[in-house]
Design a protein around this motif. Structure first.
Motif, PDB file in Angstrom:
ATOM      1  N   GLN A 347     -42.594  -8.926   0.732  1.00 19.16           N
ATOM      2  CA  GLN A 347     -41.425  -8.600  -0.093  1.00 19.16           C
ATOM      3  C   GLN A 347     -41.823  -7.746  -1.294  1.00 19.16           C
ATOM      4  O   GLN A 347     -41.111  -6.804  -1.665  1.00 19.16           O
ATOM      5  N   ALA A 348     -42.972  -8.073  -1.878  1.00 16.73           N
ATOM      6  CA  ALA A 348     -43.416  -7.280  -3.026  1.00 16.73           C
ATOM      7  C   ALA A 348     -43.741  -5.853  -2.609  1.00 16.73           C
ATOM      8  O   ALA A 348     -43.426  -4.890  -3.327  1.00 16.73           O
ATOM      9  N   LEU A 349     -44.372  -5.704  -1.426  1.00  9.77           N
ATOM     10  CA  LEU A 349     -44.659  -4.358  -0.939  1.00  9.77           C
ATOM     11  C   LEU A 349     -43.371  -3.570  -0.681  1.00  9.77           C
ATOM     12  O   LEU A 349     -43.283  -2.374  -0.981  1.00  9.77           O
ATOM     13  N   GLU A 350     -42.380  -4.291  -0.101  1.00  6.17           N
ATOM     14  CA  GLU A 350     -41.091  -3.633   0.158  1.00  6.17           C
ATOM     15  C   GLU A 350     -40.420  -3.212  -1.148  1.00  6.17           C
ATOM     16  O   GLU A 350     -39.863  -2.109  -1.258  1.00  6.17           O
ATOM     17  N   ALA A 356     -40.769   3.108  -5.402  1.00  6.25           N
ATOM     18  CA  ALA A 356     -41.357   4.444  -5.294  1.00  6.25           C
ATOM     19  C   ALA A 356     -40.327   5.454  -4.798  1.00  6.25           C
ATOM     20  O   ALA A 356     -40.259   6.589  -5.287  1.00  6.25           O
ATOM     21  N   GLU A 357     -39.503   5.015  -3.804  1.00  7.57           N
ATOM     22  CA  GLU A 357     -38.447   5.913  -3.322  1.00  7.57           C
ATOM     23  C   GLU A 357     -37.451   6.216  -4.428  1.00  7.57           C
ATOM     24  O   GLU A 357     -36.986   7.359  -4.566  1.00  7.57           O
TER      25      GLU A 357
END
Length: 493
Positions: A347-350, A356-357
């Protein structure tokens, strides 16, 4: 025993060759000395030997004197003063010999001190170990006894014989007769001898060396050399030779006497080192014996402890089995926690990817971070002068904004219109509101919900540049879109 040739006649008694050699040596001062090549070589070797023995560090005064006199001897040879060169070379030789033997004596004494200290420490260790086994808390009287055992007696003396007991009586008689014959041979060309301070010092130094109890048995060779040197000086004094010659021979005798003392000290220290080694070995043997006994007692104690440890091990095994079961439960809990952690990490990576997007899209919209949040500024390229209809070029910018809002439905926007100072206030106010409404209508047409869009016209208020130039007025003719935060809140102006 060698005697004089028979051609001398029967008037001459049969005299030992040693007496004649002493007389010839005493009378040789009148002859002119050749270049002392052999003496210089001997002296150079003596200096080198002294350096190898450590004289440079342990006897610097004597080494400096030896080297200085050797250099002066070579200079005297160059000046063709062979007599002076010989005297300097001889003095340098005895100085170097004294430096070498003094260094060796100091090293021997140092080794003796180290062995004494090691033996003292070993003895103290053995004493304390034995007392700790028999009496863990020794009293003050026991400490006094131990100190007396470790401390050598102040009145103890080495078992050395004095010189008169060490030399054979016949040798002493022969030396005395030799000295008498020598002095008789010199009597014809000498007057009453004058006092010489260095000769007196040499006599006193030799007497002191002879009085040392260890001299006779430990330094016999050095004593003979010192006695011969003093006899030569005495003979020169009796012959009435010049002061320089007497001083030179007296100096040799003085240094030879010092060599006697240092040789005696060195050999006495060497004997003490041998004795200390033996004492140390004995103490080490006692220590090993005591350690063996202690180890045997400790082994018995260890056996009892092992039996107790076995019982403890059985209890520990039962506890280990219980702990293993608890560990299995903990492992299952750990697996579940790891799975939960992996999900959280995903979830943190998402979230990081979406952030970033977001940053990329905001950068494409040329959004700027302000105290009100992220603000997108669209210049007057959106509209024709005095008009509120979007131009085709401006519509592309609105489509980018619409795509961003569709990707982030939680975001809301405040659309604010501005004009320059050209025209009346009411006209500029109406024009800025119409332009903000035109942008909102375009976003609605792109599918953005009306509840997410708010508009407001500010006219010529809040300029970002001065209106006294074309460039400044162009910057003031703009539409600003203020983005909300994640919760949909837009900070008011």
């Amino acid at each position: 025993m060698n005697t004089l040739p028979t051609s001398f006649g029967t008037r001459w008694p049969r005299v030992p060759a040693a007496w004649l050699g002493a007389a010839a040596l005493a009378l040789s001062a009148c002859a002119s000395a050749p270049v002392p090549t052999e003496q210089l070589a001997v002296t150079t070797a003596a200096v080198a030997n002294a350096v190898s023995a450590g004289g440079q560090e342990l006897a610097p005064t004597e080494m400096s004197a030896a080297r200085d006199k050797l250099v002066r001897a070579h200079l005297a040879v160059a000046a063709r003063d062979n007599d002076q060169a010989l005297r300097l070379a001889q003095q340098a030789q005895v100085d170097a010999q004294l430096a070498g033997i003094k260094a060796e004596a100091m090293k021997a004494r140092k080794a003796q001190a180290e062995l004494d200290e090691a033996a003292r420490a070993c003895c103290a260790k053995n004493w304390r170990a034995s007392r700790s086994e028999s009496n863990p808390t020794p009293g003050p009287h026991e400490d006094i006894t131990m100190n007396q055992t470790l401390r050598p007696s102040r009145h103890s003396k080495p078992a050395f014989k004095p010189l008169h007991a060490a030399w054979p009586r016949a040798l002493l008689v022969l030396g005395t007769l030799t000295a008498v014959v020598t002095l008789f041979a010199l009597g014809a060309c000498s007057s009453v001898p004058r006092d010489n301070a260095r000769l007196d010092e040499a006599r006193s130094s030799l007497r002191s060396a002879m009085a040392m109890p260890q001299t006779g048995s430990l330094a016999g060779t050095e004593v003979k050399q010192a006695s011969d040197a003093l006899a030569q000086a005495e003979a020169a004094q009796m012959r009435g030779e010049n002061v320089a010659t007497v001083d030179h021979l007296s100096y040799l005798a003085l240094q030879r006497s010092a060599i006697v003392q240092e040789a005696a000290n060195r050999k006495a220290a060497e004997v003490a080192v041998v004795e200390a080694n033996a004492a140390r070995d004995k103490l080490r043997l006692e220590a090993r014996t005591q350690e063996a006994n202690t180890a045997q007692r400790q082994a018995a104690v260890a056996q009892r402890d092992a039996q107790s440890s076995q019982r403890d091990a059985q209890a520990a095994q039962r506890e280990a089995e219980a702990a293993q079961r608890a560990a299995q439960d903990a492992q299952r809990s750990t697996v579940a926690a790891q799975a939960q952690s992996a999900a959280s990490q995903q979830q943190a990576l998402e979230a990081e990817r979406r952030a970033a997007e977001l940053r990329t899209q905001l950068a494409a919209l040329d959004a700027k971070k302000t105290e009100r949040g992220m603000v997108i500024t669209m210049g007057d390229v959106l509209f024709d002068t005095g008009r509120a209809e979007l131009r085709s070029g401006g519509m592309r910018n609105v489509e980018k904004l619409g795509g961003f809002l569709m990707a982030y439905p939680q975001r809301k926007v405040m659309i604010e219109g501005f004009t320059d100072s050209v025209g009346g206030d009411a006209q500029n106010q109406t024009l800025s509101a119409r332009r903000a409404d035109a942008v909102r209508a375009a976003l609605q047409a792109l599918g953005v919900g009306t509840e997410r869009l708010a508009t407001r016209g500010y006219g010529e208020s809040f300029p970002v540049a001065a209106n006294d130039s074309t460039a400044g007025r162009q910057l003031n003719r703009r539409v600003e879109i203020v983005l909300s935060d994640e919760a949909g809140v837009v900070t008011p102006r």
